[in-house]
Design a protein around this motif. Structure first.
Motif, PDB file in Angstrom:
ATOM      1  N   UNK A  14       0.865  -1.129  -0.087  1.00 40.96           N
ATOM      2  CA  UNK A  14      -0.033   0.104  -0.044  1.00 40.96           C
ATOM      3  C   UNK A  14       0.866   1.339   0.048  1.00 40.96           C
ATOM      4  N   UNK A  15       0.255   2.518  -0.495  1.00 38.38           N
ATOM      5  CA  UNK A  15       1.002   3.599  -0.588  1.00 38.38           C
ATOM      6  C   UNK A  15       0.620   4.249   1.158  1.00 38.38           C
ATOM      7  N   UNK A  16       1.188   4.897   1.729  1.00 43.45           N
ATOM      8  CA  UNK A  16       0.986   5.635   2.766  1.00 43.45           C
ATOM      9  C   UNK A  16      -0.423   5.954   3.089  1.00 43.45           C
ATOM     10  N   UNK A  17      -0.937   6.525   2.122  1.00 37.10           N
ATOM     11  CA  UNK A  17      -2.285   7.152   2.205  1.00 37.10           C
ATOM     12  C   UNK A  17      -3.342   6.156   2.249  1.00 37.10           C
ATOM     13  N   UNK A  18      -3.032   4.799   1.617  1.00 35.21           N
ATOM     14  CA  UNK A  18      -3.909   3.620   1.739  1.00 35.21           C
ATOM     15  C   UNK A  18      -4.019   3.419   2.885  1.00 35.21           C
ATOM     16  N   UNK A  19      -2.788   3.141   3.599  1.00 36.06           N
ATOM     17  CA  UNK A  19      -2.531   2.826   5.046  1.00 36.06           C
ATOM     18  C   UNK A  19      -3.190   3.670   5.944  1.00 36.06           C
ATOM     19  N   UNK A  20      -3.277   4.937   5.892  1.00 37.65           N
ATOM     20  CA  UNK A  20      -3.673   5.835   6.905  1.00 37.65           C
ATOM     21  C   UNK A  20      -5.327   5.849   6.419  1.00 37.65           C
ATOM     22  N   UNK A  21      -5.901   5.726   5.441  1.00 31.09           N
ATOM     23  CA  UNK A  21      -7.208   5.655   5.371  1.00 31.09           C
ATOM     24  C   UNK A  21      -7.850   4.316   5.895  1.00 31.09           C
ATOM     25  N   UNK A  22      -7.091   3.269   5.484  1.00 28.48           N
ATOM     26  CA  UNK A  22      -7.624   2.009   6.373  1.00 28.48           C
ATOM     27  C   UNK A  22      -7.354   1.933   7.908  1.00 28.48           C
ATOM     28  N   UNK A  23      -6.575   2.836   8.250  1.00 23.99           N
ATOM     29  CA  UNK A  23      -6.565   2.760   9.724  1.00 23.99           C
ATOM     30  C   UNK A  23      -7.396   3.723  10.199  1.00 23.99           C
ATOM     31  N   UNK A  24      -8.038   4.821   9.666  1.00 23.33           N
ATOM     32  CA  UNK A  24      -8.899   5.547  10.062  1.00 23.33           C
ATOM     33  C   UNK A  24     -10.416   4.922   9.922  1.00 23.33           C
ATOM     34  N   UNK A  25     -10.453   4.295   8.774  1.00 20.11           N
ATOM     35  CA  UNK A  25     -11.653   3.154   8.601  1.00 20.11           C
ATOM     36  C   UNK A  25     -11.766   2.339   9.837  1.00 20.11           C
ATOM     37  N   UNK A  26     -10.808   1.648  10.302  1.00 20.87           N
ATOM     38  CA  UNK A  26     -10.889   0.779  11.331  1.00 20.87           C
ATOM     39  C   UNK A  26     -11.231   1.318  12.674  1.00 20.87           C
ATOM     40  N   UNK A  27     -10.492   2.520  12.917  1.00 21.84           N
ATOM     41  CA  UNK A  27     -10.859   3.299  14.083  1.00 21.84           C
ATOM     42  C   UNK A  27     -12.329   3.767  14.306  1.00 21.84           C
ATOM     43  N   UNK A  28     -12.826   4.234  13.215  1.00 23.06           N
ATOM     44  CA  UNK A  28     -14.101   4.861  13.106  1.00 23.06           C
ATOM     45  C   UNK A  28     -15.200   3.440  13.252  1.00 23.06           C
ATOM     46  N   UNK A  29     -14.788   2.462  12.552  1.00 25.97           N
ATOM     47  CA  UNK A  29     -15.756   1.148  12.904  1.00 25.97           C
ATOM     48  C   UNK A  29     -15.901   0.629  14.275  1.00 25.97           C
ATOM     49  N   UNK A  30     -14.673   0.753  14.730  1.00 23.61           N
ATOM     50  CA  UNK A  30     -14.480   0.229  15.996  1.00 23.61           C
ATOM     51  C   UNK A  30     -15.183   1.093  17.286  1.00 23.61           C
ATOM     52  N   UNK A  31     -14.930   2.529  17.136  1.00 24.77           N
ATOM     53  CA  UNK A  31     -15.675   3.338  17.901  1.00 24.77           C
ATOM     54  C   UNK A  31     -17.306   3.260  17.698  1.00 24.77           C
ATOM     55  N   UNK A  32     -17.800   2.788  16.469  1.00 23.11           N
ATOM     56  CA  UNK A  32     -19.189   2.918  16.149  1.00 23.11           C
ATOM     57  C   UNK A  32     -19.649   1.392  16.944  1.00 23.11           C
ATOM     58  N   UNK A  33     -18.710   0.390  16.557  1.00 22.13           N
ATOM     59  CA  UNK A  33     -19.301  -0.772  17.075  1.00 22.13           C
ATOM     60  C   UNK A  33     -19.064  -1.140  18.640  1.00 22.13           C
ATOM     61  N   UNK A  34     -18.071  -0.889  19.309  1.00 24.35           N
ATOM     62  CA  UNK A  34     -17.749  -1.187  20.562  1.00 24.35           C
ATOM     63  C   UNK A  34     -18.185  -0.299  21.565  1.00 24.35           C
TER      64      UNK A  34
END
Length: 147
Positions: free
Chosen positions: A127-147
């Protein structure tokens, strides 16, 4: 007593899998928008936007942090592992993909001289650094919504 079925009640695992799945579906949708072709291989393929590896590990980190505390040793261990996975996705695996592209180009040139190879090397690995960053933000948001 714990049963195999109890693994499905693990909120951290469910959240992480959901983040991975959403990232993979997002890749398929982005390819559909860009090329107007449905590419189901993007559901399981590596590389591309967003990084499902990053979404997976960061949702795990945040879910553990939310459940056990951001000062817990479990969160610390998850974060260390998550950072290693994201570094690898943007570093080592990306470099391997670039090397595969160069080798594929060499193979194409050799094939003009009557030699034929069975298959091309996979180029979309990291991945490019931006793809990693967007994936990380997506994971953070999903966890904050679900947990």
């Amino acid at each position: 007593m714990h049963t195999v079925g109890s693994i499905f009640s693990n909120e951290i695992l469910r959240t992480s899998i959901l983040a991975w799945f959403i990232a993979q579906v997002s890749k398929m949708i982005l390819v559909l928008i860009q090329s107007r072709k449905m590419d189901f291989s993007r559901l399981v393929g590596s590389g591309g936007m967003p990084s499902s590896h990053s979404a997976f590990v960061m949702s795990m980190c945040v879910a553990v942090g939310e459940q056990m505390g951001y000062d817990s040793p479990f969160f610390g261990a998850c974060l260390v592992i998550g950072l290693i996975v994201m570094y690898d996705a943007a570093g080592v695996r990306r470099a391997a993909g670039k090397q595969a592209a160069v080798l594929n180009k060499i193979i194409e040139e050799i094939e003009h001289d009557e030699l034929h190879f069975e298959e091309r090397l996979k180029e979309l690995l990291g991945h490019t650094p931006i793809e990693v960053l967007v994936g990380a933000v997506l994971g953070i948001v999903i966890a904050l919504i679900c947990v």
